[in-house]
Scaffold this motif. Sequence first.
Motif, PDB file in Angstrom:
ATOM      1  N   GLY A 156      21.149  45.513  29.592  1.00  0.00           N
ATOM      2  CA  GLY A 156      19.955  45.136  28.874  1.00  0.00           C
ATOM      3  C   GLY A 156      19.980  45.603  27.437  1.00  0.00           C
ATOM      4  O   GLY A 156      21.039  45.910  26.888  1.00  0.00           O
ATOM      5  N   LEU A 157      18.794  45.636  26.837  1.00  0.00           N
ATOM      6  CA  LEU A 157      18.623  46.028  25.440  1.00  0.00           C
ATOM      7  C   LEU A 157      17.992  47.410  25.376  1.00  0.00           C
ATOM      8  O   LEU A 157      16.995  47.682  26.063  1.00  0.00           O
ATOM      9  N   VAL A 158      18.576  48.276  24.564  1.00  0.00           N
ATOM     10  CA  VAL A 158      18.060  49.633  24.423  1.00  0.00           C
ATOM     11  C   VAL A 158      18.216  50.060  22.973  1.00  0.00           C
ATOM     12  O   VAL A 158      19.125  49.579  22.277  1.00  0.00           O
ATOM     13  N   GLN A 159      17.360  50.953  22.528  1.00  0.00           N
ATOM     14  CA  GLN A 159      17.490  51.478  21.171  1.00  0.00           C
ATOM     15  C   GLN A 159      18.569  52.547  21.119  1.00  0.00           C
ATOM     16  O   GLN A 159      18.871  53.199  22.127  1.00  0.00           O
ATOM     17  N   TYR A 210      39.325  52.101  46.799  1.00  0.00           N
ATOM     18  CA  TYR A 210      39.720  51.455  45.560  1.00  0.00           C
ATOM     19  C   TYR A 210      39.443  52.352  44.356  1.00  0.00           C
ATOM     20  O   TYR A 210      38.427  53.051  44.315  1.00  0.00           O
ATOM     21  N   THR A 211      40.319  52.299  43.390  1.00  0.00           N
ATOM     22  CA  THR A 211      40.011  52.837  42.079  1.00  0.00           C
ATOM     23  C   THR A 211      39.129  51.812  41.372  1.00  0.00           C
ATOM     24  O   THR A 211      39.400  50.612  41.409  1.00  0.00           O
ATOM     25  N   VAL A 212      38.073  52.301  40.751  1.00  0.00           N
ATOM     26  CA  VAL A 212      37.116  51.411  40.088  1.00  0.00           C
ATOM     27  C   VAL A 212      36.983  51.827  38.624  1.00  0.00           C
ATOM     28  O   VAL A 212      36.924  53.022  38.319  1.00  0.00           O
ATOM     29  N   ALA A 213      36.942  50.857  37.754  1.00  0.00           N
ATOM     30  CA  ALA A 213      36.845  51.121  36.318  1.00  0.00           C
ATOM     31  C   ALA A 213      35.773  50.252  35.681  1.00  0.00           C
ATOM     32  O   ALA A 213      35.389  49.203  36.220  1.00  0.00           O
ATOM     33  N   TRP A 214      35.346  50.720  34.534  1.00  0.00           N
ATOM     34  CA  TRP A 214      34.486  49.916  33.664  1.00  0.00           C
ATOM     35  C   TRP A 214      35.268  49.598  32.396  1.00  0.00           C
ATOM     36  O   TRP A 214      35.892  50.483  31.807  1.00  0.00           O
ATOM     37  N   PHE A 215      35.215  48.354  32.004  1.00  0.00           N
ATOM     38  CA  PHE A 215      35.769  47.892  30.743  1.00  0.00           C
ATOM     39  C   PHE A 215      34.634  47.257  29.945  1.00  0.00           C
ATOM     40  O   PHE A 215      33.585  46.919  30.501  1.00  0.00           O
ATOM     41  N   ARG A 216      34.857  47.083  28.646  1.00  0.00           N
ATOM     42  CA  ARG A 216      33.884  46.369  27.835  1.00  0.00           C
ATOM     43  C   ARG A 216      34.611  45.483  26.833  1.00  0.00           C
ATOM     44  O   ARG A 216      35.766  45.742  26.487  1.00  0.00           O
ATOM     45  N   GLN A 217      33.899  44.462  26.407  1.00  0.00           N
ATOM     46  CA  GLN A 217      34.513  43.501  25.503  1.00  0.00           C
ATOM     47  C   GLN A 217      33.467  42.946  24.547  1.00  0.00           C
ATOM     48  O   GLN A 217      32.337  42.629  24.948  1.00  0.00           O
ATOM     49  N   THR A 218      33.862  42.835  23.278  1.00  0.00           N
ATOM     50  CA  THR A 218      33.044  42.192  22.254  1.00  0.00           C
ATOM     51  C   THR A 218      33.780  40.949  21.772  1.00  0.00           C
ATOM     52  O   THR A 218      35.010  40.844  21.920  1.00  0.00           O
ATOM     53  N   PRO A 219      33.055  40.001  21.194  1.00  0.00           N
ATOM     54  CA  PRO A 219      33.687  38.734  20.781  1.00  0.00           C
ATOM     55  C   PRO A 219      34.863  38.959  19.844  1.00  0.00           C
ATOM     56  O   PRO A 219      34.766  39.742  18.881  1.00  0.00           O
ATOM     57  N   GLU A 243      27.577  50.714  18.435  1.00  0.00           N
ATOM     58  CA  GLU A 243      28.953  50.313  18.716  1.00  0.00           C
ATOM     59  C   GLU A 243      29.280  50.251  20.200  1.00  0.00           C
ATOM     60  O   GLU A 243      30.365  49.812  20.584  1.00  0.00           O
ATOM     61  N   ASP A 244      28.353  50.673  21.060  1.00  0.00           N
ATOM     62  CA  ASP A 244      28.535  50.507  22.505  1.00  0.00           C
ATOM     63  C   ASP A 244      28.128  49.107  22.960  1.00  0.00           C
ATOM     64  O   ASP A 244      28.330  48.755  24.131  1.00  0.00           O
ATOM     65  N   THR A 245      27.557  48.333  22.063  1.00  0.00           N
ATOM     66  CA  THR A 245      27.161  46.977  22.401  1.00  0.00           C
ATOM     67  C   THR A 245      28.366  46.151  22.812  1.00  0.00           C
ATOM     68  O   THR A 245      29.365  46.093  22.089  1.00  0.00           O
ATOM     69  N   ALA A 246      28.287  45.553  23.992  1.00  0.00           N
ATOM     70  CA  ALA A 246      29.406  44.771  24.529  1.00  0.00           C
ATOM     71  C   ALA A 246      28.994  44.163  25.864  1.00  0.00           C
ATOM     72  O   ALA A 246      27.940  44.498  26.413  1.00  0.00           O
ATOM     73  N   GLY A 258      30.500  40.462  34.627  1.00  0.00           N
ATOM     74  CA  GLY A 258      30.155  41.049  33.335  1.00  0.00           C
ATOM     75  C   GLY A 258      28.657  41.099  33.127  1.00  0.00           C
ATOM     76  O   GLY A 258      27.912  40.264  33.639  1.00  0.00           O
ATOM     77  N   ILE A 259      28.231  42.093  32.357  1.00  0.00           N
ATOM     78  CA  ILE A 259      26.815  42.250  32.068  1.00  0.00           C
ATOM     79  C   ILE A 259      26.657  42.737  30.633  1.00  0.00           C
ATOM     80  O   ILE A 259      27.430  43.571  30.163  1.00  0.00           O
ATOM     81  N   GLN A 260      25.658  42.186  29.951  1.00  0.00           N
ATOM     82  CA  GLN A 260      25.471  42.491  28.536  1.00  0.00           C
ATOM     83  C   GLN A 260      24.726  43.803  28.359  1.00  0.00           C
ATOM     84  O   GLN A 260      23.701  44.051  29.009  1.00  0.00           O
ATOM     85  N   VAL A 261      25.256  44.622  27.459  1.00  0.00           N
ATOM     86  CA  VAL A 261      24.570  45.827  26.994  1.00  0.00           C
ATOM     87  C   VAL A 261      24.431  45.700  25.482  1.00  0.00           C
ATOM     88  O   VAL A 261      25.429  45.526  24.783  1.00  0.00           O
ATOM     89  N   THR A 262      23.206  45.785  24.997  1.00  0.00           N
ATOM     90  CA  THR A 262      22.943  45.685  23.565  1.00  0.00           C
ATOM     91  C   THR A 262      22.182  46.915  23.114  1.00  0.00           C
ATOM     92  O   THR A 262      21.136  47.243  23.673  1.00  0.00           O
TER      93      THR A 262
END
Length: 124
Positions: free
Chosen positions: A10-13, A32-41, A89-92, A117-121
Amino acid sequence: QVQLVESGGGLVQAGGSLRLSCTASGSAFSRYTVAWFRQTPGKEREFVAAITWIGSDTYYTDSVKGRFTISRDNAKITVYLQMNSLKPEDTAVYYCAANKAISSILKPSQYDYWGQGIQVTVSS
């Protein structure tokens, strides 16, 4: 076969917190090994954090150390990413990924299973 579903984005300040969840189908998820990745355009998918099933060892990319915490609840077949002190800069788009045997947790190619995928802004 494992299916992964992310939630909690979601959106957070800036300075705020979010908790992402990755819930899996499949009874073997605890192994299972589980990871989080992130991606920006326009950029490659970036490793954020991972947790192994053996000993639940955790790994983080330097930019999130001390701010993000990865954890797992095998009874709920869910992995969490608690994100504190968020920065713009964590937005992705954040992705959950999993696999049984991984030689390098940093490489997206090592993971066979991915969420949608899920949006973080994070606003400044």
